[in-house]
Design an enzyme around this catalytic site. Structure first.
Site, PDB file in Angstrom:
ATOM      1  N   HIS A  17      19.645  38.855  44.107  1.00  0.00           N
ATOM      2  CA  HIS A  17      19.192  38.698  45.668  1.00  0.00           C
ATOM      3  C   HIS A  17      18.959  37.507  45.641  1.00  0.00           C
ATOM      4  CE1 HIS A  17      19.996  43.577  45.902  1.00  0.00           C
ATOM      5  NE2 HIS A  17      19.853  42.534  46.045  1.00  0.00           N
ATOM      6  N   CYS A  51      37.983  31.634  44.569  1.00  0.00           N
ATOM      7  CA  CYS A  51      37.109  32.447  45.438  1.00  0.00           C
ATOM      8  C   CYS A  51      35.807  33.066  45.360  1.00  0.00           C
ATOM      9  CB  CYS A  51      37.474  33.326  46.824  1.00  0.00           C
ATOM     10  SG  CYS A  51      37.541  35.106  45.736  1.00  0.00           S
ATOM     11  N   ASP A  98      32.387  37.536  39.149  1.00  0.00           N
ATOM     12  CA  ASP A  98      33.091  38.345  37.264  1.00  0.00           C
ATOM     13  C   ASP A  98      33.826  37.904  36.191  1.00  0.00           C
ATOM     14  OD1 ASP A  98      32.222  40.976  38.461  1.00  0.00           O
ATOM     15  OD2 ASP A  98      33.288  40.492  39.871  1.00  0.00           O
ATOM     16  N   GLU A 142      40.044  38.297  37.331  1.00  0.00           N
ATOM     17  CA  GLU A 142      37.860  38.883  37.175  1.00  0.00           C
ATOM     18  C   GLU A 142      37.969  38.942  35.833  1.00  0.00           C
ATOM     19  OE1 GLU A 142      36.331  40.052  41.097  1.00  0.00           O
ATOM     20  OE2 GLU A 142      37.775  41.001  40.656  1.00  0.00           O
TER      21      GLU A 142
HETATM   22  C1  PEP Z   1      33.960  36.984  40.998  1.00  0.00           C
HETATM   23  O1  PEP Z   1      34.033  38.262  40.961  1.00  0.00           O
HETATM   24  O2  PEP Z   1      33.804  35.931  42.196  1.00  0.00           O
HETATM   25  C2  PEP Z   1      34.126  37.722  43.643  1.00  0.00           C
HETATM   26  C3  PEP Z   1      34.550  36.785  44.401  1.00  0.00           C
HETATM   27  O3  PEP Z   1      34.249  38.383  43.612  1.00  0.00           O
HETATM   28  P1  PEP Z   1      32.677  39.568  44.035  1.00  0.00           P
HETATM   29  O4  PEP Z   1      31.781  38.384  43.764  1.00  0.00           O
HETATM   30  O5  PEP Z   1      32.772  40.463  45.235  1.00  0.00           O
HETATM   31  O6  PEP Z   1      32.434  40.521  42.463  1.00  0.00           O
HETATM   32 MG    MG Z   2      34.426  40.492  41.872  1.00  0.00          MG
END
Ligand code: PEP
Ligand code: MG
Length: 851
Positions: free
Chosen positions: A465, A773, A726, A702
């Site tokens: 966080h 992303c 992930d 992921e």
């Molecule tokens: C990721 O896993 O990199 C992603 C963009 O999804 P989140 O962070 O929302 O799990």
């Molecule tokens: Mg993710």
């Protein structure tokens, strides 16, 4: 009068000297007996109050009304099980009768994993009370009297020897506890055993001022000292100095410290001992953690001390207590709303989670139950929150541990309101660097941001966080620092290098001048980059890289456009509807999407379908117990479990029609069949709605499965976007919310880079493009590598858009390819980082200044 203590367990009784642990065998933790259990539940040996259930659930301390303190420690070296195999049936402060179940345990598991199942039952304050008539033979739980304790009508030896208060207290320097399990029963026993040899009053004191008698194992356990905590030894009396020195020596010998600093400083200060391994200080003045938010800060240490709240156990009238509680909860709800009104996206998400916790039915019912039994509102709330935390922590997921931390945070806010205790916010100067073991989001949000220059914490990692908040505030942050950072002095000048995850102490004048020059340069660059932010990012050789932004709602869509984003590479739709008891309706989905497409004009939008599960658990989500939620029903797997949720969302997406340019993206895909199934659902919904042209459907990469099979997925997916957060978690098998392994969770690890390389190669068979992303895309050091690996879109955090665009413009594709080729052939993430630094000094101006 004699008090009878009945055996808490069935099994053969073993004299203490035969227990396979010297601390117990030598009666350092107290006097009593052990039982080698043949059953799996621990009963209370007497009527008493529960003083403390150890946070690792393997030990409990009780106190009778007469003051006899009992320690029951299940098994030997069971602290290292981290709570696994123990189910606690009572909470701190609860009154229990003889025969009540205290803890149940999985005897098979403990027998397999721990040194011994032998359970000791001790009178911990045995200087005052002595167990007699010790039983021998086979005990029956709840029926066999294990020992007696004689209680004097007029206790004689209970008065502490007089202490000369004119003598100044002798105090140690702050001590950082680095033993993995903190001060649990055995270290506490070793400390108490030593402390008892001195006449002086000896206390162990936390920075908050909370102190415990060092001669009492029970009191020491009550301090709940964990690895990384800072404590001091304070003694007062004729032999105070010797006592403090002796406890130092316990730290060295009993807890394995080998390096020794010079012994006693000239006045009355005693050297800082370290329990366990010494703090890692590779170069003098340099403490290494992990980058939680980039940037460079120079400022003064401001330490966060959390206030201690004391609550009375029993309340007045139940109705009155309920009313107090409702008032306090309402005040906290209002505080959260006020904070929410000024919060950005990430802060809102956290505040949202806090609002949900405030109304959590389990928490509310449990609190009501206690109030109904005559407890005070504060006591009831605290007990209920602890039990909720306990349940969440017992799920053993690091991701959920973050959620338990949220409960703790919310619970404290309500307690502060109930008791009128104000959190002791640190005194901030104009350029303060907050140093804390852990930083509750509510405290961070309440601090004056203009006076904060950076954050340095012992706990947490890049996805904690603190990291999320710091990035949203554009504030440098380093997490996962060695616990010795807590020993820095208040107001001490330090340098926080958020890019490299380093904290520098005692910077020289030359160093400060260098940093100041770099910062000025950076600010000028930021202003410069902003000027070109609306233009495309094209490498020197003419390759266009699309720089999009990640958003959680319409407000951010406007912000992203302002900052020059070419589009939205990730709309986290689940954040739109976390704060709900009911799932969103089709109309609500649609309204949100239309607000976003309106803000974007003709810029493209990638809508990710609901990515719930793991640590994103709204109350409408199926409440299934999972041992490993991050390996459970998450992301696209929800489409099977809750087809209704997906159906409403997919229909809404289809209804956007020509009112936007959008694509759809599936999270946490691991099987080609998942994509095929959803494509079929999508097609049939389109038919239902009379929609002829379907938007493109892509997947997030992921899971290792999605990367490995990219060539197969390419046949059914229109594009790929790497969710590096992930992907790193699953490739490295490190929970992305893990409180201490965060430092190792590096997306620049060659294994992660190889997974990306395999994805790009597989995607190319079908001419599919690959974007990124996850947080990696926003990290300047990763950008040349990603471009070199063949990624053509980067979806970054909004404030990073101008900088990443500028960085891409400085790159040459051929050089990036060479760099990526070298990187995937290296062994470690650290080597990759060095390689990038050497090749692209511009992307690492901070590191350039070197310490
Ligand atoms: C990721 O896993 O990199 C992603 C963009 O999804 P989140 O962070 O929302 O799990
Ligand atoms: Mg993710």
């Amino acid at each position: 009068m004699d008090l009878i203590f009945y055996s808490p367990l069935s099994g053969p009784v073993v004299p203490l000297e035969d227990v396979p642990d010297p601390v117990f065998a030598q009666r350092m933790a107290g006097d009593g007996l052990a039982v080698d259990p043949i059953d799996h539940r621990v009963l209370s040996p007497c009527s008493a109050k529960v003083i403390q259930v150890h946070r690792k659930r393997h030990a409990v301390t009780l106190a009778t009304d007469e003051g006899v303190e009992i320690l029951i420690h299940i098994g030997i070296e069971t602290v290292s099980l981290d709570g696994e195999g123990f189910q606690v049936r009572v909470s701190d402060g609860q009154r229990v009768s003889q025969g009540d179940i205290l803890i149940e345990f999985d005897a098979d598991l403990i027998a397999r994993k721990a040194k011994s199942l032998m359970t000791v039952i001790l009178v911990a304050n045995n200087q005052r009370f002595h167990p007699t008539n010790l039983f021998q033979g086979l005990a029956e739980a709840g029926r066999t009297p294990l020992f007696l304790v004689h209680i004097e009508d007029h206790p004689a030896g209970t008065v502490a020897p007089p202490v000369d208060h004119a003598l100044p207290p002798v105090e140690s320097e702050p001590i950082i506890v680095e033993a993995e399990h903190g001060i649990h029963a055995r270290p506490a026993a070793a400390l108490a055993d030593t402390a008892r040899r001195y006449q002086s009053i000896v206390e162990i004191v936390r920075p908050s001022g909370k102190a415990a008698d060092a001669k009492s194992v029970v009191a020491l356990l009550g301090l709940e000292i964990e690895c990384g905590d800072s404590i001091r030894i304070v003694a007062r009396g004729a032999d105070a100095k010797e006592a403090v020195q002796a406890l130092n020596s316990v730290a060295r010998t009993a807890f394995g410290r080998t390096d020794e600093k010079p012994s006693v400083s000239p006045v009355e200060k005693i050297v800082t001992p370290i329990f366990g391994a010494p703090a890692v200080e590779e170069e003098p003045g340099v403490l290494r953690g992990v980058s939680a938010s980039p940037g460079l800060a120079v400022g003064q240490v401001a330490k966060l001390v959390r206030p201690v709240v004391q609550v009375d156990e029993y309340g007045q009238d139940s109705e009155l207590e309920r009313q107090h509680l409702h008032e306090a909860v309402a005040l906290v709800r209002r505080d959260i709303e006020v904070e929410g009104a000024q919060a950005g996206e990430s802060q809102s998400e956290i505040l949202l989670a806090h609002r949900i916790i405030l109304d959590d039915p389990l928490l509310v019912t449990e609190t009501e139950k206690w109030i109904g039994q005559g407890k005070s509102a504060g006591w009831a709330w605290q007990a209920a929150a602890r039990s909720c935390e306990e349940q969440i922590r017992s799920l053993k997921s690091g991701l959920l541990a973050g959620r338990a931390a949220d409960i703790e945070d919310v619970a404290l806010r309500v307690l502060w309101r109930l008791t009128g205790v104000e959190p002791q916010l640190p005194d901030l100067t104009d350029q303060s660097i907050l140093v804390a073991e852990d930083l509750p989001p509510s405290i961070l949000i309440s601090l004056d941001r203009n006076k904060l220059a950076g954050l340095a914490t012992v706990r947490g990692g890049p996805t904690s966080h603190v990291a999320i908040l710091a990035r949203s505030m554009g504030m440098p942050a380093v997490a996962g620092l060695p616990a010795s950072v807590l020993a820095l002095s208040e107001q001490e000048e330090i340098v926080l290098n958020g890019d490299d995850g380093v904290l520098e102490t005692k910077p020289t004048r030359a160093r400060l001048e260098k940093i100041s020059a770099v910062r000025n340069e950076r600010e000028a660059l930021r202003v410069e980059n902003q000027k070109t932010a609306q233009e495309p990012a094209v490498t020197r050789d003419g390759t266009r890289i699309e720089i999009a932004a990640n958003i959680g709602g319409a407000a951010e869509a406007h912000e992203a456009v302002k900052m020059g984003a070419d589009g939205i590479g990730l709309l986290r739709t689940e954040f739109l509807f976390l704060d709900r008891a009911e799932p969103p309706t089709e109309e609500e989905h649609l309204a949100e999407y239309l607000a976003i497409t309106a803000a974007l004009g003709d810029r493209p939008l990638i809508i990710r379908t609901l990515d719930l599960g793991g640590d994103k658990l709204p109350s409408y989500f199926p409440q299934i117990h999972e041992d490993n939620p991050s390996l459970g029903i998450r992301g696209v797997r929800l489409a099977q479990e809750r087809a209704d949720l997906y159906r409403d969302q997919l229909r809404a997406i289809l209804r956007i029609g020509s009112r936007g340019r959008y694509r759809i993206m599936l999270p946490l895909v691991s099987g080609v069949e998942e994509v095929l199934e959803l494509r079929a659902v999508f097609a049939s919904l389109a038919q239902e709605l009379g929609v002829l042209a379907l938007p493109e459907m892509g997947i997030m990469v992921e899971t290792p499965a999605a990367a490995m099979l990219a060539d197969r997925f390419g046949a059914v997916s229109d594009f790929f976007s790497i969710g590096s957060n992930d992907l790193t978690q699953y490739i490295l098998a490190i929970d992305r919310g893990h409180p201490t392994l965060g430092r190792k969770l590096d997306s620049l690890h060659p294994a992660v880079l190889r997974a990306i390389s395999v994805t790009v190669e597989g995607a190319s068979y079908h001419g599919r493009w690959v974007g990124v992303c996850g947080a990696m895309a926003s990290e300047p050091a990763a950008v040349p590598l990603l471009v070199g690996l063949g990624v053509s879109e980067l979806s970054v955090s909004i404030p990073m858009v101008p900088e990443i665009k500028a960085l891409v413009r400085s790159l040459d594709l051929a050089n990036c390819r060479k760099l990526a080729e070298k990187a995937v052939g290296l062994d470690t993430a650290a080597q990759v980082r060095t390689l990038v630094k050497e090749a692209f000094p511009v992307a690492n101006a901070i590191a350039e200044t070197g310490h």
